[in-house]
Design a protein around this motif. Structure first.
Motif, PDB file in Angstrom:
ATOM      1  N   HIS A 137       0.775  -1.166  -0.006  1.00  0.00           N
ATOM      2  CA  HIS A 137      -0.029   0.028   0.087  1.00  0.00           C
ATOM      3  C   HIS A 137       0.868   1.373   0.167  1.00  0.00           C
ATOM      4  O   HIS A 137       0.404   2.277   0.611  1.00  0.00           O
TER       5      HIS A 137
ATOM      6  N   ASP B 107       6.755   0.805  -6.900  1.00  0.00           N
ATOM      7  CA  ASP B 107       6.716   1.840  -7.357  1.00  0.00           C
ATOM      8  C   ASP B 107       7.801   2.324  -8.291  1.00  0.00           C
ATOM      9  O   ASP B 107       7.643   3.193  -8.813  1.00  0.00           O
TER      10      ASP B 107
ATOM     11  N   ASN C 208      -2.836  -4.027  -7.117  1.00  0.00           N
ATOM     12  CA  ASN C 208      -2.093  -2.860  -7.767  1.00  0.00           C
ATOM     13  C   ASN C 208      -1.406  -3.320  -9.048  1.00  0.00           C
ATOM     14  O   ASN C 208      -1.382  -2.676 -10.038  1.00  0.00           O
TER      15      ASN C 208
ATOM     16  N   GLU D 245      -3.259  -0.978 -11.418  1.00  0.00           N
ATOM     17  CA  GLU D 245      -2.657   0.485 -11.244  1.00  0.00           C
ATOM     18  C   GLU D 245      -1.409   0.565 -12.023  1.00  0.00           C
ATOM     19  O   GLU D 245      -0.879   1.625 -12.636  1.00  0.00           O
TER      20      GLU D 245
ATOM     21  N   TYR E 142     -11.295   1.733  -7.749  1.00  0.00           N
ATOM     22  CA  TYR E 142     -11.106   0.444  -7.903  1.00  0.00           C
ATOM     23  C   TYR E 142     -12.466  -0.589  -8.252  1.00  0.00           C
ATOM     24  O   TYR E 142     -12.463  -1.643  -8.610  1.00  0.00           O
TER      25      TYR E 142
END
Ligand SMILES: [Zn+2]
Length: 353
Positions: A69, A99, A130, A134, A196
């Motif tokens: 997260h 990331d 993710n 994402e 989401y």
């Protein structure tokens, strides 16, 4: 009090306890306490001792799962602190950030981070939604879980004898409009998290694309042990779940936060599925314990969830689905199946706990 009187009082107390146990037997709450259980999916960002004390009172041990997260190092610190308080009450599943995915050093950094976590006792590695929803590569394309850049990471997990724990995709409700969703809790969640809610993002990967990416990843890593969180996002269709488990013998699923979805399916079919796949299911809740929450409220929530769900699995009584007024009949699973789902499967699928 005389010694004889004291003995008599103890005896009366004991007989009363026996009688009460016999009366409450249909609840099988006596068995609830007799069985050492494992909740295979909890999250913690908390330094206090209350919640693992509650777990001990309810005869639960925990698998604490770190999730990407954006605060993996902080979560690992909370785990370290809990380890000082409770060295034997839980084990943990680590994670790695994505990331810096587009940096050339991402792979090296990730392998090092994981090896450090394994030295500290991590029994598995979590990957989260993710990935697939994402994370994008340099060209703006979604990075899916079968992306070849993950291969060395998954090879390391396999080589170290650890488990890959995957929350990839979402319940199928996620791709439906709010009024077409089958589960109340899903509706609540996607109302609060439109980012989401994939129905609102038709340009994002589809439900089928998510499941296909997991299957392709598992095909590439046939010896990797995999626990699919949340019934591997196949909570809505028992035939599809059965096919998935038949095709990938190295896969188990945890039941975290999807027991209410299962309760919406045909009760006898769920029971049959649980008995057939009794070696492949792990009891779990997905409750998050965070700083700032009232510890007593969290403990009450844990205790209620644990005892309600125990009632659903162990008895044939009417149980209320969480978040709705609906009642469903419990599964009344045989004792040996309960033991597997609540204890031995977690030990088998997360060796080292
Ligand atoms: Zn979770």
């Amino acid at each position: 009090m005389s010694r004889a009187k004291r003995t008599l009082t103890t005896l009366v107390g004991f007989l009363t306890l026996l009688l009460v146990s016999a009366w409450t037997a249909p609840d099988r709450l006596t068995d609830f306490l007799a069985l050492e259980k494992i909740d295979a999916h909890l999250h913690i960002r908390y330094n206090g001792a209350e919640f693992l004390d509650q777990a001990a009172a309810d005869h639960f041990k925990a698998i604490l799962i770190v999730v990407d997260h954006g605060d993996v190092p902080e979560q690992l610190k909370f785990i370290d602190r809990q380890k000082q308080l409770f060295p034997d009450s839980f084990r943990f599943v680590t994670s790695f950030p994505v990331d810096r995915w587009n940096e050339p050093t991402w792979e090296q950094e990730t392998l090092k981070l994981l090896d450090d976590s394994f030295k500290k006792g991590a029994v598995g590695v979590k990957v989260w939604k993710n990935i697939g929803m994402e994370l994008r590569d340099k060209d703006g394309r979604f990075v899916m879980i079968d992306n070849p850049r993950f291969d060395p990471v998954f090879d390391l997990i396999e080589k170290r004898g650890k488990t890959l724990t995957g929350h990839i995709g979402e319940p199928r409700d996620c791709w439906l409009p709010l009024d077409k969703m089958v589960s109340e809790s899903n509706r609540r969640y996607y109302k609060a998290h439109p980012e989401y809610h994939m129905y609102l993002h038709p340009d994002f990967p589809t439900y089928d694309a998510q499941i296909a990416s997991v299957e392709h990843m598992l095909e590439k890593h046939p010896k990797l042990r995999y626990v699919g969180c949340h019934v591997a996002s196949i909570e809505w269709n028992l035939e599809k779940l059965a096919k998935f488990l038949d095709r990938f013998p190295n896969v188990a699923v945890d039941l975290a936060a999807r027991i209410d979805d299962l309760q919406l399916l045909d009760r006898d079919a769920v029971r049959e599925c649980f008995i057939k796949y009794q070696d492949r299911l792990l009891y779990a809740t997905d409750i998050e314990i965070e700083e700032g929450q009232n510890p007593q409220t969290v403990c009450n929530r844990l205790h209620t969830r644990w005892t309600d769900e125990w009632k659903y699995f162990s008895t044939d009584q009417a149980v209320t689905i969480s978040g709705t007024e609906k009642k469903v009949q419990g599964l009344a699973l045989p004792a040996d199946v309960l033991r597997k789902i609540y204890q031995t499967n977690a030990k088998k699928w997360y060796p080292g706990i």
